[in-house]
Design a protein around this motif. Structure first.
Motif, PDB file in Angstrom:
ATOM      1  N   VAL A 187      11.364 -13.317 -14.016  1.00 28.42           N
ATOM      2  CA  VAL A 187      11.390 -13.455 -12.558  1.00 28.42           C
ATOM      3  C   VAL A 187      10.304 -12.825 -12.118  1.00 28.42           C
ATOM      4  O   VAL A 187       9.605 -13.602 -11.160  1.00 28.42           O
ATOM      5  CB  VAL A 187      12.767 -12.950 -12.014  1.00 28.42           C
ATOM      6  CG1 VAL A 187      12.637 -13.402 -10.266  1.00 28.42           C
ATOM      7  CG2 VAL A 187      13.947 -13.731 -12.519  1.00 28.42           C
ATOM      8  N   THR A 188       9.846 -11.781 -12.306  1.00 30.35           N
ATOM      9  CA  THR A 188       8.879 -11.054 -11.768  1.00 30.35           C
ATOM     10  C   THR A 188       7.492 -11.730 -11.695  1.00 30.35           C
ATOM     11  O   THR A 188       6.467 -11.655 -11.087  1.00 30.35           O
ATOM     12  CB  THR A 188       8.789  -9.476 -11.877  1.00 30.35           C
ATOM     13  OG1 THR A 188       8.900  -9.227 -13.257  1.00 30.35           O
ATOM     14  CG2 THR A 188      10.186  -8.860 -11.152  1.00 30.35           C
ATOM     15  N   THR A 189       7.242 -12.177 -13.145  1.00 28.73           N
ATOM     16  CA  THR A 189       6.160 -12.837 -13.558  1.00 28.73           C
ATOM     17  C   THR A 189       6.109 -14.086 -12.694  1.00 28.73           C
ATOM     18  O   THR A 189       4.625 -14.367 -12.135  1.00 28.73           O
ATOM     19  CB  THR A 189       6.122 -12.984 -14.975  1.00 28.73           C
ATOM     20  OG1 THR A 189       6.182 -11.883 -15.676  1.00 28.73           O
ATOM     21  CG2 THR A 189       4.932 -13.764 -15.379  1.00 28.73           C
ATOM     22  N   VAL A 190       6.851 -14.871 -12.586  1.00 28.37           N
ATOM     23  CA  VAL A 190       6.768 -16.059 -11.920  1.00 28.37           C
ATOM     24  C   VAL A 190       6.889 -15.874 -10.323  1.00 28.37           C
ATOM     25  O   VAL A 190       5.801 -16.587  -9.476  1.00 28.37           O
ATOM     26  CB  VAL A 190       8.221 -16.745 -11.874  1.00 28.37           C
ATOM     27  CG1 VAL A 190       8.201 -18.328 -11.106  1.00 28.37           C
ATOM     28  CG2 VAL A 190       8.501 -17.425 -13.389  1.00 28.37           C
ATOM     29  N   LEU A 191       7.184 -14.797  -9.894  1.00 28.77           N
ATOM     30  CA  LEU A 191       6.930 -14.478  -8.277  1.00 28.77           C
ATOM     31  C   LEU A 191       5.759 -13.585  -8.228  1.00 28.77           C
ATOM     32  O   LEU A 191       5.370 -13.630  -6.900  1.00 28.77           O
ATOM     33  CB  LEU A 191       7.991 -13.752  -7.887  1.00 28.77           C
ATOM     34  CG  LEU A 191       9.568 -14.682  -7.892  1.00 28.77           C
ATOM     35  CD1 LEU A 191      10.479 -13.394  -7.380  1.00 28.77           C
ATOM     36  CD2 LEU A 191       9.610 -15.686  -7.226  1.00 28.77           C
ATOM     37  N   ALA A 192       5.011 -13.292  -8.949  1.00 31.28           N
ATOM     38  CA  ALA A 192       3.736 -12.632  -8.839  1.00 31.28           C
ATOM     39  C   ALA A 192       2.899 -13.522  -7.890  1.00 31.28           C
ATOM     40  O   ALA A 192       2.492 -14.710  -8.214  1.00 31.28           O
ATOM     41  CB  ALA A 192       2.877 -12.302 -10.194  1.00 31.28           C
ATOM     42  N   GLY A 193       2.383 -12.854  -6.929  1.00 32.92           N
ATOM     43  CA  GLY A 193       1.538 -13.546  -6.007  1.00 32.92           C
ATOM     44  C   GLY A 193       1.896 -14.593  -4.881  1.00 32.92           C
ATOM     45  O   GLY A 193       1.562 -14.530  -3.818  1.00 32.92           O
ATOM     46  N   VAL A 194       3.345 -14.512  -4.716  1.00 32.18           N
ATOM     47  CA  VAL A 194       4.070 -14.961  -3.598  1.00 32.18           C
ATOM     48  C   VAL A 194       5.193 -14.243  -2.774  1.00 32.18           C
ATOM     49  O   VAL A 194       5.724 -14.582  -1.930  1.00 32.18           O
ATOM     50  CB  VAL A 194       4.957 -16.323  -4.214  1.00 32.18           C
ATOM     51  CG1 VAL A 194       4.173 -17.335  -4.807  1.00 32.18           C
ATOM     52  CG2 VAL A 194       6.280 -15.907  -5.047  1.00 32.18           C
ATOM     53  N   LEU A 195       5.024 -13.066  -3.083  1.00 30.22           N
ATOM     54  CA  LEU A 195       5.656 -11.918  -2.317  1.00 30.22           C
ATOM     55  C   LEU A 195       4.869 -11.206  -1.509  1.00 30.22           C
ATOM     56  O   LEU A 195       3.821 -10.763  -1.722  1.00 30.22           O
ATOM     57  CB  LEU A 195       6.498 -11.056  -3.318  1.00 30.22           C
ATOM     58  CG  LEU A 195       7.715 -11.634  -4.234  1.00 30.22           C
ATOM     59  CD1 LEU A 195       8.257 -10.267  -5.161  1.00 30.22           C
ATOM     60  CD2 LEU A 195       8.704 -12.238  -3.452  1.00 30.22           C
ATOM     61  N   PRO A 196       5.174 -11.244  -0.325  1.00 29.69           N
ATOM     62  CA  PRO A 196       4.193 -10.664   0.701  1.00 29.69           C
ATOM     63  C   PRO A 196       3.840  -9.203   0.291  1.00 29.69           C
ATOM     64  O   PRO A 196       4.837  -8.523  -0.148  1.00 29.69           O
ATOM     65  CB  PRO A 196       5.104 -10.757   2.054  1.00 29.69           C
ATOM     66  CG  PRO A 196       5.953 -11.844   1.897  1.00 29.69           C
ATOM     67  CD  PRO A 196       6.222 -11.868   0.426  1.00 29.69           C
ATOM     68  N   GLN A 197       2.535  -8.868   0.400  1.00 33.00           N
ATOM     69  CA  GLN A 197       2.375  -7.325  -0.012  1.00 33.00           C
ATOM     70  C   GLN A 197       2.566  -6.510   1.004  1.00 33.00           C
ATOM     71  O   GLN A 197       2.397  -6.739   2.293  1.00 33.00           O
ATOM     72  CB  GLN A 197       0.878  -7.392  -0.224  1.00 33.00           C
ATOM     73  CG  GLN A 197       0.564  -8.277  -1.317  1.00 33.00           C
ATOM     74  CD  GLN A 197       0.957  -7.940  -2.905  1.00 33.00           C
ATOM     75  OE1 GLN A 197       0.845  -6.584  -3.147  1.00 33.00           O
ATOM     76  NE2 GLN A 197       1.548  -8.590  -3.586  1.00 33.00           N
ATOM     77  N   ARG A 198       3.194  -5.356   0.861  1.00 36.16           N
ATOM     78  CA  ARG A 198       3.550  -4.139   1.695  1.00 36.16           C
ATOM     79  C   ARG A 198       2.207  -3.599   1.941  1.00 36.16           C
ATOM     80  O   ARG A 198       1.381  -3.314   1.022  1.00 36.16           O
ATOM     81  CB  ARG A 198       4.397  -3.210   1.011  1.00 36.16           C
ATOM     82  CG  ARG A 198       5.914  -3.924   0.819  1.00 36.16           C
ATOM     83  CD  ARG A 198       6.876  -2.791   0.199  1.00 36.16           C
ATOM     84  NE  ARG A 198       8.081  -3.478   0.214  1.00 36.16           N
ATOM     85  CZ  ARG A 198       9.147  -2.542  -0.326  1.00 36.16           C
ATOM     86  NH1 ARG A 198       8.973  -1.525  -0.751  1.00 36.16           N
ATOM     87  NH2 ARG A 198      10.312  -3.107  -0.393  1.00 36.16           N
ATOM     88  N   PRO A 199       2.056  -3.088   3.208  1.00 30.68           N
ATOM     89  CA  PRO A 199       0.704  -2.496   3.476  1.00 30.68           C
ATOM     90  C   PRO A 199       0.742  -1.210   2.766  1.00 30.68           C
ATOM     91  O   PRO A 199       1.698  -0.280   2.613  1.00 30.68           O
ATOM     92  CB  PRO A 199       0.880  -2.262   5.217  1.00 30.68           C
ATOM     93  CG  PRO A 199       1.825  -3.093   5.502  1.00 30.68           C
ATOM     94  CD  PRO A 199       2.792  -3.438   4.255  1.00 30.68           C
ATOM     95  N   ARG A 200      -0.365  -0.673   2.193  1.00 32.77           N
ATOM     96  CA  ARG A 200      -0.570   0.592   1.840  1.00 32.77           C
ATOM     97  C   ARG A 200      -0.450   1.679   2.730  1.00 32.77           C
ATOM     98  O   ARG A 200      -1.184   1.752   3.644  1.00 32.77           O
ATOM     99  CB  ARG A 200      -1.853   0.695   0.855  1.00 32.77           C
ATOM    100  CG  ARG A 200      -1.864  -0.484  -0.281  1.00 32.77           C
ATOM    101  CD  ARG A 200      -3.145  -0.442  -1.206  1.00 32.77           C
ATOM    102  NE  ARG A 200      -3.079  -1.279  -2.319  1.00 32.77           N
ATOM    103  CZ  ARG A 200      -4.020  -1.134  -3.296  1.00 32.77           C
ATOM    104  NH1 ARG A 200      -5.099  -0.423  -2.888  1.00 32.77           N
ATOM    105  NH2 ARG A 200      -4.072  -2.153  -4.333  1.00 32.77           N
ATOM    106  N   ARG A 201      -0.128   2.750   2.374  1.00 38.81           N
ATOM    107  CA  ARG A 201      -0.157   3.987   3.150  1.00 38.81           C
ATOM    108  C   ARG A 201      -1.452   4.639   2.931  1.00 38.81           C
ATOM    109  O   ARG A 201      -2.007   4.658   1.897  1.00 38.81           O
ATOM    110  CB  ARG A 201       1.194   4.846   2.851  1.00 38.81           C
ATOM    111  CG  ARG A 201       2.499   4.350   2.932  1.00 38.81           C
ATOM    112  CD  ARG A 201       3.544   5.446   2.777  1.00 38.81           C
ATOM    113  NE  ARG A 201       4.921   4.906   2.932  1.00 38.81           N
ATOM    114  CZ  ARG A 201       6.209   5.699   2.757  1.00 38.81           C
ATOM    115  NH1 ARG A 201       5.925   6.840   2.199  1.00 38.81           N
ATOM    116  NH2 ARG A 201       7.138   5.095   2.716  1.00 38.81           N
ATOM    117  N   ALA A 202      -1.889   5.248   4.245  1.00 38.14           N
ATOM    118  CA  ALA A 202      -3.041   5.626   4.131  1.00 38.14           C
ATOM    119  C   ALA A 202      -2.756   7.062   3.493  1.00 38.14           C
ATOM    120  O   ALA A 202      -2.029   7.856   3.301  1.00 38.14           O
ATOM    121  CB  ALA A 202      -3.404   5.881   5.583  1.00 38.14           C
TER     122      ALA A 202
END
Length: 202
Positions: A187-202
């Motif tokens: 599942v995670t392999t198929v969904l790679a690239g379609v889940l919104p990226q969380r902003p990285r913490r500074a």
């Protein structure tokens, strides 16, 4: 084996008997004699309720396919909760349970059964797989609408990858069904690239 046992609910008991035979002996072992022997009734009981064995099998498949509707509903209800990968992992594990997986090759190898299923319902020729596909597709569309999948995600392609890959994982149950971790990896392999990226913490 008794031949005169009265079946209070003949259709239900014959369906349950067929399910047990299918799980134990596979599609090749599923005959009218095996079903009635398993149900403990005379062979004629089956033919009093169904015109022939393919008619019985078609009703069996449609009955089991309908049971997936509640599981499909539960998946759609899960949209917006938990994680997308977690929801799909659980859903594939449930939707590809032992009985649905056993029914798929039965449909594949019986031409007359596929023909009757096509007459009975849209997409009936690939019943079970059609139900799983519809459930996953609707869920992904809901998650995309909620913004938990990117707006330009190709739901049709994602669905095919998840359902096709899931079926392959569950089709071989020797020595047993895949682990949750294995399904989650798919599942995670198929969904790679379609889940919104969380902003990285500074």
């Amino acid at each position: 084996m008794p031949t005169g046992t009265h079946l209070r609910d003949a259709r239900r008991q014959l369906f349950d008997a067929a399910e047990r035979v299918l799980l134990r002996a596979g599609p090749n072992g599923l005959t009218s004699r095996a079903v009635t022997d398993e149900a403990g009734c005379a062979k004629g009981v089956l033919h009093r309720h169904f015109t022939d064995f393919d008619a019985f099998l078609a009703e069996l498949v449609l009955d089991r396919a309908a049971q997936l509707d509640s599981q499909a509903h539960a998946l759609r209800e899960a949209a917006g909760t938990g994680t997308v990968a977690g929801n799909l992992t659980g859903a594939l594990t449930t939707l590809f349970g032992p009985v649905p997986v056993a029914i798929i090759p039965l449909i594949t190898f019986r031409d007359e059964l596929r023909a009757r299923l096509r007459q009975a319902m849209p997409g009936g020729g690939v019943a079970i797989l059609a139900q799983v596909t519809t459930a996953v597709s609707a869920y992904l569309a809901d998650e995309r609408e909620m913004g938990r999948i990117v707006a330009d995600a190709d739901v049709d392609s994602l669905t095919l990858s998840l359902v096709g890959g899931g079926h392959l994982l569950f089709a071989d149950r020797d020595p047993g069904p895949p682990t949750t971790a294995t399904v989650n990896k798919l599942v995670t392999t198929v969904l790679a690239g379609v889940l919104p990226q969380r902003p990285r913490r500074a």
